[in-house]
Design an enzyme around this catalytic site. Structure first.
Site, mmCIF file in Angstrom:
data_model
loop_
_atom_site.group_PDB
_atom_site.id
_atom_site.type_symbol
_atom_site.label_atom_id
_atom_site.label_comp_id
_atom_site.label_asym_id
_atom_site.label_seq_id
_atom_site.Cartn_x
_atom_site.Cartn_y
_atom_site.Cartn_z
ATOM 1 N N ASP A 67 0.819 -1.214 0.000
ATOM 2 C CA ASP A 67 0.000 0.000 0.000
ATOM 3 C C ASP A 67 0.852 1.265 0.000
ATOM 4 O OD1 ASP A 67 0.977 -0.352 2.596
ATOM 5 O OD2 ASP A 67 -0.962 -0.895 3.430
ATOM 6 N N ASN A 136 -7.403 -3.138 14.406
ATOM 7 C CA ASN A 136 -8.746 -3.527 13.953
ATOM 8 C C ASN A 136 -8.689 -4.725 12.999
ATOM 9 O OD1 ASN A 136 -7.741 -2.444 11.610
ATOM 10 N ND2 ASN A 136 -9.174 -0.728 11.484
ATOM 11 N N HIS A 138 -6.962 -5.020 10.292
ATOM 12 C CA HIS A 138 -6.763 -4.779 8.853
ATOM 13 C C HIS A 138 -5.476 -5.441 8.377
ATOM 14 C CE1 HIS A 138 -4.529 -0.617 9.415
ATOM 15 N NE2 HIS A 138 -3.706 -1.620 9.552
ATOM 16 N N GLU A 143 -9.625 -2.257 5.532
ATOM 17 C CA GLU A 143 -10.255 -2.003 6.818
ATOM 18 C C GLU A 143 -11.463 -2.934 6.994
ATOM 19 O OE1 GLU A 143 -8.501 -0.265 8.655
ATOM 20 O OE2 GLU A 143 -7.953 1.712 7.887
HETATM 21 P P1 PGA Z 1 2.417 -1.522 12.634
HETATM 22 O O1 PGA Z 1 1.229 -1.511 11.578
HETATM 23 O O2 PGA Z 1 3.376 -2.562 12.156
HETATM 24 O O3 PGA Z 1 2.986 -0.154 12.570
HETATM 25 O O4 PGA Z 1 1.799 -1.874 13.949
HETATM 26 C C1 PGA Z 1 0.680 -2.711 11.144
HETATM 27 C C2 PGA Z 1 -0.525 -2.453 10.283
HETATM 28 O O5 PGA Z 1 -1.241 -1.464 10.524
HETATM 29 O O6 PGA Z 1 -0.775 -3.260 9.367
#
Ligand code: PGA
Length: 242
Positions: A67, A136, A138, A143
């Site tokens: 992304d 959450n 995702h 999402e």
């Molecule tokens: P993080 O993000 O590794 O910074 O916790 C993970 C994500 O949101 O997929």
């Protein structure tokens, strides 16, 4: 789906880096699916070390990132292109034209999504996909509620995600509200998926994804349907598992 639990983030990161290194040794022209965020940072550090100390070459590797923020150019320090350059690509021998990340600074998001899917179709499938997980649940920026049939698309980020990511920006108002993300279907096409999670803030999302019902409300629960998926967890992230 398999699960491995490590005493801490560092041990988990070393294991993930070894999995990637083994994949590249077995097939020097591997296609890697890469993620950004805090979770894989040490994994990339380990990979740079393996590249330097064990002469592991990435010269024939192709990469696809999950992304990118919509509206950010790759030169913006909070963009995911910048992150990947600074943490991995600048320190290994991968030609930059073999590294793919959606462009956040083009005019037409729909055309960019179509271009990315076409690149995936041409070079894919991804041999090994690294994933993080949101609080959450995702994956990528898919999402809760995202259709399992989704391909690369423009996403409206949830308030949770905007807040979680505001630490990378000078103010929460600077966090882009949209991103381009590979879809659930695009992610599920990988031959092997490695999801990494560390810290207690991920425990609930991890438990629901592994032991709860498979539902678009818990995006990572779709991984229960993947034939070759492993969750690498530290103890804190595994704390909610029964
Ligand atoms: P993080 O993000 O590794 O910074 O916790 C993970 C994500 O949101 O997929």
């Amino acid at each position: 789906m398999k699960t491995m639990i490590f005493p801490d983030h560092a041990a988990m990161s070393r294991y993930a880096a070894q999995m990637i290194a083994d994949q590249v040794r077995a097939n020097p022209a591997s296609v890697l699916g890469l993620a950004t965020g805090s979770t894989p940072e040490q994994t990339y550090e380990e990979l740079v070390k393996i590249h330097r100390e064990e002469n592991l070459s990435f010269a024939q590797v192709t990469t696809f990132n999950l992304d990118e923020y919509w509206g950010l150019a790759g030169s913006h320090p909070a963009s995911y292109r910048y992150y990947m350059q600074e943490r991995l690509f600048n320190y290994i021998d991968i030609p930059l034209e073999q590294t793919h990340i959606p462009r956040g600074d083009v005019v037409d998001a729909a055309a960019e999504c179509a271009r990315y899917e076409e690149l995936l179709a041409t070079h894919g499938p991804v041999d090994l996909q690294i994933l993080g997980i949101g609080t959450n649940a995702h994956i990528g920026f898919n999402e809760p509620g995202t259709e399992f049939g989704s391909t690369t698309h423009l996403v409206d980020l949830t308030q949770d995600t905007i807040e979680a990511n505001s630490r990378f920006f000078s103010s929460p108002d600077d966090v882009p509200k949209q991103a381009i993300s590979m879809g659930i279907k695009s992610i599920m096409q990988a031959r092997q998926i490695v999801l990494m999670a560390s810290g207690s803030s991920k425990a609930d999302a991890v438990a629901k994804s592994i032991q709860g019902p498979v539902t678009p409300e818990v995006p990572a629960s779709v991984l229960q349907l993947h034939p070759n998926c492993i969750f690498l967890l530290d103890e804190a992230a595994a704390a909610g598992l029964k």
